[in-house]
Design a protein around this motif. Structure first.
Motif, short mmCIF file in Angstrom:
data_model
loop_
_atom_site.label_atom_id
_atom_site.label_comp_id
_atom_site.label_asym_id
_atom_site.label_seq_id
_atom_site.Cartn_x
_atom_site.Cartn_y
_atom_site.Cartn_z
N ASP A 105 15.88 -4.44 32.40
CA ASP A 105 16.76 -4.43 31.23
C ASP A 105 16.23 -3.59 30.07
O ASP A 105 16.88 -3.49 29.04
N VAL A 106 15.06 -2.97 30.22
CA VAL A 106 14.46 -2.24 29.10
C VAL A 106 14.50 -0.73 29.35
O VAL A 106 14.37 -0.28 30.49
N GLU A 107 14.69 0.01 28.27
CA GLU A 107 14.58 1.47 28.31
C GLU A 107 13.50 1.87 27.31
O GLU A 107 13.59 1.52 26.13
N PHE A 108 12.49 2.60 27.80
CA PHE A 108 11.39 3.04 26.95
C PHE A 108 11.41 4.56 26.80
O PHE A 108 11.81 5.28 27.72
N ASP A 109 10.95 5.03 25.65
CA ASP A 109 10.58 6.43 25.50
C ASP A 109 9.12 6.50 25.94
O ASP A 109 8.22 6.07 25.21
N CYS A 110 8.88 7.01 27.14
CA CYS A 110 7.54 6.97 27.70
C CYS A 110 6.57 7.90 26.97
O CYS A 110 5.36 7.77 27.12
N LYS A 111 7.08 8.85 26.20
CA LYS A 111 6.19 9.72 25.44
C LYS A 111 5.56 8.99 24.27
O LYS A 111 4.44 9.30 23.85
N THR A 112 6.30 8.04 23.73
CA THR A 112 5.79 7.30 22.56
C THR A 112 5.55 5.83 22.86
O THR A 112 5.04 5.11 22.00
N SER A 113 5.92 5.38 24.07
CA SER A 113 5.85 3.96 24.46
C SER A 113 6.74 3.09 23.57
O SER A 113 6.51 1.90 23.42
N ARG A 114 7.77 3.70 23.00
CA ARG A 114 8.67 2.97 22.10
C ARG A 114 9.84 2.39 22.89
O ARG A 114 10.44 3.07 23.73
N LEU A 115 10.15 1.12 22.63
CA LEU A 115 11.31 0.49 23.24
C LEU A 115 12.57 1.05 22.61
O LEU A 115 12.76 0.98 21.40
N ILE A 116 13.43 1.63 23.43
CA ILE A 116 14.67 2.22 22.93
C ILE A 116 15.75 1.15 22.80
O ILE A 116 16.39 1.00 21.76
N ARG A 117 15.94 0.38 23.87
CA ARG A 117 16.96 -0.67 23.82
C ARG A 117 16.80 -1.58 25.02
O ARG A 117 16.08 -1.30 25.96
N ARG A 118 17.51 -2.72 24.95
CA ARG A 118 17.63 -3.62 26.08
C ARG A 118 19.08 -3.59 26.57
O ARG A 118 20.01 -3.63 25.78
N LYS A 119 19.23 -3.51 27.89
CA LYS A 119 20.55 -3.42 28.48
C LYS A 119 21.23 -4.78 28.51
O LYS A 119 20.58 -5.82 28.58
N SER A 120 22.55 -4.75 28.50
CA SER A 120 23.33 -5.98 28.67
C SER A 120 23.27 -6.42 30.12
O SER A 120 22.87 -5.65 31.01
N MET A 121 23.67 -7.65 30.39
CA MET A 121 23.67 -8.14 31.76
C MET A 121 24.63 -7.35 32.63
O MET A 121 24.35 -7.08 33.80
N ASP A 122 25.78 -6.93 32.08
CA ASP A 122 26.71 -6.12 32.86
C ASP A 122 26.06 -4.81 33.30
O ASP A 122 26.19 -4.39 34.46
N GLU A 123 25.34 -4.15 32.40
CA GLU A 123 24.66 -2.90 32.75
C GLU A 123 23.59 -3.15 33.79
O GLU A 123 23.41 -2.35 34.73
N LEU A 124 22.88 -4.25 33.64
CA LEU A 124 21.80 -4.58 34.57
C LEU A 124 22.35 -4.83 35.98
O LEU A 124 21.77 -4.38 36.97
N ILE A 125 23.46 -5.52 36.07
CA ILE A 125 24.11 -5.76 37.37
C ILE A 125 24.56 -4.43 37.98
O ILE A 125 24.34 -4.16 39.16
N THR A 126 25.20 -3.59 37.16
CA THR A 126 25.66 -2.29 37.65
C THR A 126 24.50 -1.46 38.20
O THR A 126 24.60 -0.85 39.27
N ASP A 127 23.39 -1.44 37.47
CA ASP A 127 22.22 -0.68 37.92
C ASP A 127 21.68 -1.23 39.23
O ASP A 127 21.34 -0.47 40.16
N SER A 128 21.57 -2.55 39.35
CA SER A 128 21.02 -3.16 40.55
C SER A 128 21.89 -2.88 41.77
O SER A 128 21.39 -2.51 42.84
N VAL A 129 23.20 -3.03 41.61
CA VAL A 129 24.12 -2.80 42.73
C VAL A 129 24.09 -1.33 43.16
O VAL A 129 24.11 -1.02 44.36
N ALA A 130 24.02 -0.42 42.20
CA ALA A 130 23.95 1.00 42.54
C ALA A 130 22.70 1.32 43.35
O ALA A 130 22.75 2.11 44.31
N LEU A 131 21.58 0.70 43.01
CA LEU A 131 20.34 0.93 43.74
C LEU A 131 20.42 0.40 45.17
O LEU A 131 20.04 1.09 46.12
N VAL A 132 20.90 -0.83 45.33
CA VAL A 132 20.88 -1.43 46.66
C VAL A 132 21.92 -0.81 47.59
O VAL A 132 21.73 -0.76 48.81
N LEU A 133 23.02 -0.29 47.03
CA LEU A 133 24.07 0.30 47.87
C LEU A 133 23.92 1.81 48.04
O LEU A 133 24.76 2.45 48.69
#
Length: 215
Positions: free
Chosen positions: A181-209
């Motif tokens: 659920d987290v998005e980081f700017d890996c250059k600065t280690s800064r937390l950009i945002r946390r995803k909603s549960m809908d986004e998290l489900i969409t990401d998970s399903v896209a990966l497994v399928l």
């Protein structure tokens, strides 16, 4: 897929509450043993068109009933929609209750295969997902690794031939199948945002399928 209707503030509050619940129940963790990845030589998931479908979605028992009902329903709907977009139309679908077992463990494959035969399906597709929370390390490859509380889905995919029950493809939970659920700017280690549960489900399903749309 029905929306959960969380605001950004509401989701953050929900996420923190979930973190406490899962930490107390010991649900956070890594992959360890379990199912072993395998593929029958020459098999491609893109050849699957009219399978039977078994979906299990496990969420913490400590969540309130509304969330325990809605999150699995939304995940299951996303799986069906994702398969349809890939041209895969399930002849039959069954969802089984979530459990404390790891993805792809503790499933009654014998009953699922029997039902798939009755439906006239040539393959059985199993999607098994678990919602968890724990301290994960991010940005490992950047040299600026950062650990912190993370809500995530671990998920496994299995495809079996119905005629003899033999596995054609097994993709157990792995780091590259984990949606966080987290998005980081890996250059600065800064937390950009946390995803909603809908986004998290969409990401998970896209990966497994993903195997169903790989050419």
């Amino acid at each position: 897929m029905r929306c959960l209707g969380f605001t950004a503030w509401g989701f953050t509050k929900w996420n923190l509450a979930l973190a406490a619940l899962l930490a107390a129940s010991g649900c956070a963790g890594g992959f360890g043993g379990g199912a072993i990845a395998s593929r029958e030589p020459g098999f491609r998931a893109t050849s699957v068109r009219r399978p039977a479908l078994l979906v299990r979605v496990s969420v913490p028992a400590e969540l309130d009933k509304r969330e325990r009902d809605r999150i699995p329903e939304n995940y299951e709907a996303a799986v069906v929609e994702g398969l349809e977009r890939a041209g895969v139309l399930a002849l039959d679908m069954v969802s089984v209750p979530g459990s404390s077992a790891r993805p792809l463990e503790g499933l009654d494959r014998t009953a699922a295969l029997s039902r798939a035969r009755e439906a006239g399906a040539e393959q059985l597709v199993i999607v098994d997902a678990r919602l968890s929370q724990g301290d994960l390390t991010h940005c490992k490859q950047s040299g600026r690794a950062r650990s912190g509380p993370t809500t995530y889905w671990d998920v496994g995919l299995e495809i079996r031939r119905v005629a003899d029950g033999q596995p054609l493809l097994v993709e157990p939970p792995a780091e590259d199948l984990r949606a966080v659920d987290v998005e980081f700017d890996c250059k600065t280690s800064r937390l950009i945002r946390r995803k909603s549960m809908d986004e998290l489900i969409t990401d998970s399903v896209a990966l497994v399928l993903a195997p169903f749309s790989s050419r």
